[in-house]
Scaffold this motif. Structure first.
Motif, PDB file in Angstrom:
ATOM      1  N   MET A   1      -0.659 -10.091   3.973  1.00  0.00           N
ATOM      2  CA  MET A   1      -1.203 -11.158   4.765  1.00  0.00           C
ATOM      3  C   MET A   1      -1.201 -10.725   6.226  1.00  0.00           C
ATOM      4  O   MET A   1      -0.233 -10.177   6.712  1.00  0.00           O
ATOM      5  N   GLU A   2      -2.275 -10.983   6.901  1.00  0.00           N
ATOM      6  CA  GLU A   2      -2.363 -10.679   8.321  1.00  0.00           C
ATOM      7  C   GLU A   2      -1.999 -11.927   9.109  1.00  0.00           C
ATOM      8  O   GLU A   2      -2.565 -12.981   8.885  1.00  0.00           O
ATOM      9  N   THR A   3      -1.056 -11.784  10.040  1.00  0.00           N
ATOM     10  CA  THR A   3      -0.667 -12.955  10.818  1.00  0.00           C
ATOM     11  C   THR A   3      -0.503 -12.663  12.297  1.00  0.00           C
ATOM     12  O   THR A   3      -0.178 -13.559  13.060  1.00  0.00           O
ATOM     13  N   THR A   4      -0.718 -11.424  12.764  1.00  0.00           N
ATOM     14  CA  THR A   4      -0.533 -11.119  14.180  1.00  0.00           C
ATOM     15  C   THR A   4      -1.704 -10.306  14.716  1.00  0.00           C
ATOM     16  O   THR A   4      -2.441  -9.682  13.965  1.00  0.00           O
ATOM     17  N   GLY A   5      -1.840 -10.281  16.035  1.00  0.00           N
ATOM     18  CA  GLY A   5      -2.807  -9.415  16.693  1.00  0.00           C
ATOM     19  C   GLY A   5      -4.255  -9.757  16.449  1.00  0.00           C
ATOM     20  O   GLY A   5      -5.077  -8.876  16.249  1.00  0.00           O
ATOM     21  N   HIS A   6      -4.612 -11.024  16.488  1.00  0.00           N
ATOM     22  CA  HIS A   6      -5.979 -11.415  16.141  1.00  0.00           C
ATOM     23  C   HIS A   6      -6.904 -11.585  17.320  1.00  0.00           C
ATOM     24  O   HIS A   6      -8.116 -11.583  17.131  1.00  0.00           O
ATOM     25  N   GLY A   7      -6.392 -11.807  18.502  1.00  0.00           N
ATOM     26  CA  GLY A   7      -7.260 -11.998  19.649  1.00  0.00           C
ATOM     27  C   GLY A   7      -8.274 -13.102  19.444  1.00  0.00           C
ATOM     28  O   GLY A   7      -9.442 -12.955  19.776  1.00  0.00           O
ATOM     29  N   CYS A  41     -11.057  -2.229   1.422  1.00  0.00           N
ATOM     30  CA  CYS A  41     -11.109  -1.087   2.339  1.00  0.00           C
ATOM     31  C   CYS A  41     -11.141   0.187   1.497  1.00  0.00           C
ATOM     32  O   CYS A  41     -10.291   0.369   0.624  1.00  0.00           O
ATOM     33  N   PRO A  42     -12.087   1.075   1.729  1.00  0.00           N
ATOM     34  CA  PRO A  42     -12.205   2.280   0.918  1.00  0.00           C
ATOM     35  C   PRO A  42     -11.268   3.422   1.337  1.00  0.00           C
ATOM     36  O   PRO A  42     -11.257   4.472   0.693  1.00  0.00           O
ATOM     37  N   SER A  43     -10.474   3.228   2.393  1.00  0.00           N
ATOM     38  CA  SER A  43      -9.653   4.303   2.937  1.00  0.00           C
ATOM     39  C   SER A  43      -8.518   4.713   1.998  1.00  0.00           C
ATOM     40  O   SER A  43      -7.826   3.873   1.427  1.00  0.00           O
ATOM     41  N   LEU A  44      -8.347   6.028   1.848  1.00  0.00           N
ATOM     42  CA  LEU A  44      -7.252   6.596   1.058  1.00  0.00           C
ATOM     43  C   LEU A  44      -6.367   7.442   1.956  1.00  0.00           C
ATOM     44  O   LEU A  44      -6.834   8.010   2.945  1.00  0.00           O
ATOM     45  N   SER A  45      -5.102   7.560   1.585  1.00  0.00           N
ATOM     46  CA  SER A  45      -4.200   8.454   2.313  1.00  0.00           C
ATOM     47  C   SER A  45      -4.717   9.889   2.179  1.00  0.00           C
ATOM     48  O   SER A  45      -5.549  10.189   1.318  1.00  0.00           O
ATOM     49  N   GLU A  46      -4.216  10.781   3.035  1.00  0.00           N
ATOM     50  CA  GLU A  46      -4.701  12.168   3.031  1.00  0.00           C
ATOM     51  C   GLU A  46      -4.562  12.845   1.672  1.00  0.00           C
ATOM     52  O   GLU A  46      -5.413  13.639   1.289  1.00  0.00           O
ATOM     53  N   ASP A  47      -3.502  12.532   0.931  1.00  0.00           N
ATOM     54  CA  ASP A  47      -3.315  13.145  -0.391  1.00  0.00           C
ATOM     55  C   ASP A  47      -4.022  12.363  -1.493  1.00  0.00           C
ATOM     56  O   ASP A  47      -3.991  12.742  -2.656  1.00  0.00           O
ATOM     57  N   GLY A  51      -4.122   3.859  -1.534  1.00  0.00           N
ATOM     58  CA  GLY A  51      -5.275   3.207  -0.932  1.00  0.00           C
ATOM     59  C   GLY A  51      -4.826   2.081  -0.035  1.00  0.00           C
ATOM     60  O   GLY A  51      -3.701   1.597  -0.127  1.00  0.00           O
ATOM     61  N   CYS A  52      -5.710   1.652   0.825  1.00  0.00           N
ATOM     62  CA  CYS A  52      -5.420   0.546   1.730  1.00  0.00           C
ATOM     63  C   CYS A  52      -5.559  -0.770   0.963  1.00  0.00           C
ATOM     64  O   CYS A  52      -6.501  -0.955   0.202  1.00  0.00           O
ATOM     65  N   ALA A  53      -4.636  -1.685   1.188  1.00  0.00           N
ATOM     66  CA  ALA A  53      -4.640  -2.971   0.485  1.00  0.00           C
ATOM     67  C   ALA A  53      -5.370  -4.076   1.254  1.00  0.00           C
ATOM     68  O   ALA A  53      -5.350  -5.220   0.832  1.00  0.00           O
ATOM     69  N   LEU A  54      -6.025  -3.726   2.362  1.00  0.00           N
ATOM     70  CA  LEU A  54      -6.750  -4.716   3.147  1.00  0.00           C
ATOM     71  C   LEU A  54      -8.245  -4.674   2.824  1.00  0.00           C
ATOM     72  O   LEU A  54      -8.665  -4.019   1.879  1.00  0.00           O
ATOM     73  N   TYR A  55      -9.038  -5.357   3.607  1.00  0.00           N
ATOM     74  CA  TYR A  55     -10.475  -5.467   3.383  1.00  0.00           C
ATOM     75  C   TYR A  55     -11.229  -4.470   4.265  1.00  0.00           C
ATOM     76  O   TYR A  55     -10.726  -3.971   5.268  1.00  0.00           O
ATOM     77  N   GLU A  56     -12.467  -4.190   3.875  1.00  0.00           N
ATOM     78  CA  GLU A  56     -13.320  -3.261   4.612  1.00  0.00           C
ATOM     79  C   GLU A  56     -13.483  -3.711   6.065  1.00  0.00           C
ATOM     80  O   GLU A  56     -13.623  -4.905   6.339  1.00  0.00           O
ATOM     81  N   ASP A  57     -13.451  -2.775   6.990  1.00  0.00           N
ATOM     82  CA  ASP A  57     -13.633  -3.015   8.426  1.00  0.00           C
ATOM     83  C   ASP A  57     -12.530  -3.859   9.070  1.00  0.00           C
ATOM     84  O   ASP A  57     -12.750  -4.485  10.104  1.00  0.00           O
ATOM     85  N   HIS A  62      -4.217   1.214   8.407  1.00  0.00           N
ATOM     86  CA  HIS A  62      -4.321   1.009   6.965  1.00  0.00           C
ATOM     87  C   HIS A  62      -2.912   0.803   6.417  1.00  0.00           C
ATOM     88  O   HIS A  62      -1.924   1.275   7.003  1.00  0.00           O
ATOM     89  N   THR A  63      -2.794   0.088   5.303  1.00  0.00           N
ATOM     90  CA  THR A  63      -1.472  -0.195   4.758  1.00  0.00           C
ATOM     91  C   THR A  63      -0.705   1.074   4.410  1.00  0.00           C
ATOM     92  O   THR A  63       0.507   1.132   4.565  1.00  0.00           O
ATOM     93  N   TRP A  64      -1.386   2.130   4.014  1.00  0.00           N
ATOM     94  CA  TRP A  64      -0.687   3.370   3.669  1.00  0.00           C
ATOM     95  C   TRP A  64      -0.208   4.124   4.918  1.00  0.00           C
ATOM     96  O   TRP A  64       0.537   5.085   4.825  1.00  0.00           O
ATOM     97  N   GLN A  65      -0.589   3.662   6.094  1.00  0.00           N
ATOM     98  CA  GLN A  65      -0.127   4.270   7.346  1.00  0.00           C
ATOM     99  C   GLN A  65       1.159   3.612   7.845  1.00  0.00           C
ATOM    100  O   GLN A  65       1.567   3.843   8.981  1.00  0.00           O
ATOM    101  N   GLY A  66       1.777   2.803   7.020  1.00  0.00           N
ATOM    102  CA  GLY A  66       3.056   2.224   7.371  1.00  0.00           C
ATOM    103  C   GLY A  66       2.994   0.785   7.806  1.00  0.00           C
ATOM    104  O   GLY A  66       3.996   0.219   8.181  1.00  0.00           O
TER     105      GLY A  66
END
Length: 69
Positions: A1-7, A41-47, A51-57, A62-66
């Motif tokens: 769930m996204e709850t911060t940094g929305h501007g 989101c179609p993004s995958l980690s380098e290996d 995959g990213c658990a969020l939505y496109e754009d 990305h969730t796999w980036q920590g």
């Protein structure tokens, strides 16, 4: 769930995962919540193991980036 940094952009929380998309609840201050279907989101980690658990754009990392979501 996204709850911060929305501007001023809506908050979103994932309700239901589908094949290649998910149903998200979206809400903003002073507005009624609504349901939206957003593509994954179609993004995958380098290996390619995660995959990213969020939505496109989505904003931010990305969730796999920590990102804790």
């Amino acid at each position: 769930m996204e709850t911060t940094g929305h501007g001023g952009r809506p908050h979103r929380g994932c309700l239901l995962g589908l094949a290649y998309s998910a149903v998200w609840a979206e809400w903003s201050t002073g507005r009624a919540p609504r349901l939206v279907e957003l593509p994954d989101c179609p993004s995958l980690s380098e290996d390619g193991a995660d995959g990213c658990a969020l939505y496109e754009d989505h904003d931010g990392l990305h969730t796999w980036q920590g990102r804790d979501c």
